[in-house]
Design a protein around this motif. Structure first.
Motif, mmCIF file in Angstrom:
data_model
loop_
_atom_site.group_PDB
_atom_site.id
_atom_site.type_symbol
_atom_site.label_atom_id
_atom_site.label_comp_id
_atom_site.label_asym_id
_atom_site.label_seq_id
_atom_site.Cartn_x
_atom_site.Cartn_y
_atom_site.Cartn_z
ATOM 1 N N UNK A 1 -16.971 12.960 -43.980
ATOM 2 C CA UNK A 1 -16.488 11.653 -43.505
ATOM 3 C C UNK A 1 -16.521 11.603 -41.977
ATOM 4 N N UNK A 2 -16.066 12.668 -41.366
ATOM 5 C CA UNK A 2 -16.041 12.701 -39.895
ATOM 6 C C UNK A 2 -17.455 12.608 -39.327
ATOM 7 N N UNK A 3 -18.374 13.313 -39.946
ATOM 8 C CA UNK A 3 -19.767 13.249 -39.476
ATOM 9 C C UNK A 3 -20.278 11.813 -39.520
ATOM 10 N N UNK A 4 -19.965 11.109 -40.590
ATOM 11 C CA UNK A 4 -20.407 9.717 -40.699
ATOM 12 C C UNK A 4 -19.715 8.854 -39.639
ATOM 13 N N UNK A 5 -18.404 9.063 -39.492
ATOM 14 C CA UNK A 5 -17.656 8.287 -38.498
ATOM 15 C C UNK A 5 -18.247 8.480 -37.104
ATOM 16 N N UNK A 6 -18.683 9.720 -36.833
ATOM 17 C CA UNK A 6 -19.171 10.040 -35.487
ATOM 18 C C UNK A 6 -20.606 9.596 -35.245
ATOM 19 N N UNK A 7 -21.357 9.365 -36.300
ATOM 20 C CA UNK A 7 -22.802 9.172 -36.089
ATOM 21 C C UNK A 7 -23.368 7.841 -36.576
ATOM 22 N N UNK B 1 -6.232 1.271 -56.801
ATOM 23 C CA UNK B 1 -5.917 0.350 -55.716
ATOM 24 C C UNK B 1 -7.100 0.274 -54.751
ATOM 25 N N UNK B 2 -7.252 -0.887 -54.150
ATOM 26 C CA UNK B 2 -8.392 -1.111 -53.261
ATOM 27 C C UNK B 2 -8.289 -0.210 -52.032
ATOM 28 N N UNK B 3 -9.439 0.129 -51.480
ATOM 29 C CA UNK B 3 -9.426 0.920 -50.252
ATOM 30 C C UNK B 3 -9.064 -0.009 -49.094
ATOM 31 N N UNK B 4 -8.456 0.536 -48.043
ATOM 32 C CA UNK B 4 -8.165 -0.295 -46.872
ATOM 33 C C UNK B 4 -9.442 -0.914 -46.323
ATOM 34 N N UNK B 5 -9.297 -2.001 -45.605
ATOM 35 C CA UNK B 5 -10.470 -2.758 -45.163
ATOM 36 C C UNK B 5 -11.183 -2.113 -43.971
ATOM 37 N N UNK B 6 -10.499 -1.231 -43.251
ATOM 38 C CA UNK B 6 -11.141 -0.646 -42.061
ATOM 39 C C UNK B 6 -12.042 0.527 -42.447
ATOM 40 N N UNK B 7 -12.695 1.107 -41.433
ATOM 41 C CA UNK B 7 -13.684 2.152 -41.753
ATOM 42 C C UNK B 7 -13.067 3.511 -42.084
ATOM 43 N N UNK B 8 -11.753 3.631 -41.960
ATOM 44 C CA UNK B 8 -11.090 4.879 -42.339
ATOM 45 C C UNK B 8 -11.357 6.027 -41.384
ATOM 46 N N UNK B 9 -11.805 5.716 -40.173
ATOM 47 C CA UNK B 9 -12.147 6.776 -39.219
ATOM 48 C C UNK B 9 -10.994 7.105 -38.263
ATOM 49 N N UNK B 10 -9.886 6.425 -38.394
ATOM 50 C CA UNK B 10 -8.794 6.625 -37.460
ATOM 51 C C UNK B 10 -7.796 7.678 -37.918
ATOM 52 N N UNK B 11 -6.528 7.294 -37.846
ATOM 53 C CA UNK B 11 -5.446 8.231 -38.126
ATOM 54 C C UNK B 11 -5.534 8.953 -39.478
ATOM 55 N N UNK C 1 -24.542 0.736 -35.909
ATOM 56 C CA UNK C 1 -24.833 -0.547 -36.555
ATOM 57 C C UNK C 1 -23.794 -0.881 -37.610
ATOM 58 N N UNK C 2 -24.267 -1.226 -38.807
ATOM 59 C CA UNK C 2 -23.362 -1.610 -39.885
ATOM 60 C C UNK C 2 -22.496 -0.417 -40.309
ATOM 61 N N UNK C 3 -21.199 -0.565 -40.126
ATOM 62 C CA UNK C 3 -20.269 0.503 -40.534
ATOM 63 C C UNK C 3 -19.338 0.036 -41.647
ATOM 64 N N UNK C 4 -19.592 -1.143 -42.159
ATOM 65 C CA UNK C 4 -18.665 -1.661 -43.182
ATOM 66 C C UNK C 4 -18.624 -0.775 -44.420
ATOM 67 N N UNK C 5 -19.718 -0.121 -44.741
ATOM 68 C CA UNK C 5 -19.767 0.705 -45.952
ATOM 69 C C UNK C 5 -18.905 1.958 -45.836
ATOM 70 N N UNK C 6 -18.542 2.335 -44.612
ATOM 71 C CA UNK C 6 -17.696 3.538 -44.436
ATOM 72 C C UNK C 6 -16.339 3.382 -45.124
ATOM 73 N N UNK C 7 -15.934 2.139 -45.331
ATOM 74 C CA UNK C 7 -14.675 1.861 -46.027
ATOM 75 C C UNK C 7 -14.623 2.552 -47.401
ATOM 76 N N UNK C 8 -15.759 2.627 -48.054
ATOM 77 C CA UNK C 8 -15.790 3.212 -49.404
ATOM 78 C C UNK C 8 -15.864 4.736 -49.390
ATOM 79 N N UNK C 9 -16.171 5.305 -48.248
ATOM 80 C CA UNK C 9 -16.321 6.764 -48.162
ATOM 81 C C UNK C 9 -14.951 7.366 -47.890
#
Ligand code: ZN
Length: 362
Positions: free
Chosen positions: A203-209, A247-257, A212-220
């Motif tokens: 997940x961190x590798x994806x967040x860091x690299x 339950x639904x995943x949060x709407x953000x990319x999940x790369x934060x806290x 462009x479109x990062x909306x799909x990171x929400x599902x990772x």
């Protein structure tokens, strides 16, 4: 069960005879006892419940009917660890895997090595996995399909590639390729796919690299394990009134806290009680939705081949109007269980498509 179905479900007539003999002999045929361990019963099933496709319960506490198998080989996939017989899933799950294999190949991934999907009728497994119980979860290796076909023996013994350093929990940069990112992005692009579990390092590798479109990171979603494979989960499908959605995943990319937490000591502390039984080990039939008894008792198809998905049209188990549906009743309560948070392990399996025979019309 009506007589018209007997030519297709040959086992049902034998079952009826067997039940009759039991009645004559004074032994009552009994359904699974409430206290029997569910994993023993579901782990012994070799074929799916022949009924309209239906997921029952939750990903980590349930079962399913109308399962189909992915063929052992396809142009763009191979099923790994075939002896486990875990290449079964809801037809929608199998269709998504097959589609991913083709799309990924077009994206430059040589083909999927498919790990565990579900047991033929789902339920808790004898080994590994807390989830994978309702036919809507699948593990896909992060190792690409080799150019030469794998023998059955190789599929049992070949090791997957560990993508993450176990000390730092970071991806091994020499191993991670843009094709890995493309594969996960493609899987996340499908509306059916609700979440994809990967190791926090991935997940961190994806967040860091990812640019462009990062909306799909929400599902990772980061989770323990998942450093040899990723875990693809689809949502409850139509026709499954007793399937309990996650339950639904949060709407953000999940790369934060939430991701930062995984790089603290807390998630990696040794288990204080390593010998405590896992939920799957103690789950009894009474813990599962009561409809799972009917799933256990349902007749099976004539063979695994007859229930193998061949792509294109909707598989027979879904399309046949004269295949009985299990009663759709309100989800039943389940008794308390130990926490089911952590039991994913790495593993693999899968296959491709041909029309299944229709039962003779009557
Ligand atoms: Zn999994």
């Amino acid at each position: 069960m009506n007589s018209a179905m007997r030519p297709y479900f040959g086992r049902s007539s034998r079952l009826a005879v067997a039940l009759g003999l039991l009645a004559l002999s004074g032994l009552a045929a009994r359904p699974a006892l409430a206290e029997e361990r569910a994993k023993d019963l579901f782990g012994a099933e070799k074929l799916p419940a022949a009924a309209a496709a239906q997921s029952i319960g939750f990903y980590s506490k349930g079962c399913f009917a109308g399962g189909v198998a992915i063929p052992m080989d396809g142009p763009t996939w191979e099923v790994m660890r075939p002896s486990r017989n875990r290449r079964w899933g809801h037809p929608a799950m199998i269709a998504v895997i097959e589609k991913l294999s083709r799309d990924a190949a077009a994206d430059g991934w040589p083909g999927l090595l498919i790990g565990d999907i579900s047991q033929p009728r789902g339920g808790p497994m004898l080994t590994g996995h807390a989830s994978h119980q309702i036919g809507l979860d699948a593990d896909i290796w992060l190792t690409p399909m080799p150019s030469r076909p794998l023998s059955i023996a190789q599929r049992e013994s070949m090791s997957a590639t560990l993508m993450v350093d176990e000390k730092t929990h970071l991806v091994k940069d020499a191993l991670w390729k843009p094709q890995h990112t493309a594969l996960l992005k493609r899987a996340a692009s499908y509306p059916e796919v609700e979440r994809i579990l990967v190791n926090p390092g991935i997940k961190k590798k994806l967040c860091d690299t990812v640019k462009g479109d990062r909306t799909w990171l929400r599902k990772i979603r980061p989770f323990w394990g998942h450093d040899y494979h990723f875990h693809m989960r689809i949502g409850c499908q139509p026709g499954s009134p007793n399937c309990k959605a996650q339950e639904a995943t949060p709407a953000d990319d999940g790369c934060g806290k939430p991701l930062a937490w995984w790089f603290t000591e807390e998630p990696w502390r040794p288990n204080k009680n390593p010998d405590a039984p896992k939920a799957r080990d103690v789950m009894t039939m009474a813990n599962l939705p009561k409809e799972c008894r009917a799933v256990l008792d349902a007749p099976g198809p004539a063979s695994a081949e007859a229930a193998t998905y061949r792509g294109g049209a909707i598989p027979v188990a879904v399309a046949e109007p004269d295949v009985p549906s299990l009663p759709a009743t309100a989800a039943s309560g389940t008794a308390g269980l130990p926490g089911t948070l952590n039991a994913f392990t790495s593993t693999p399996e899968v296959g491709v498509p041909v029309p299944r025979p229709r039962p003779p019309a009557h």
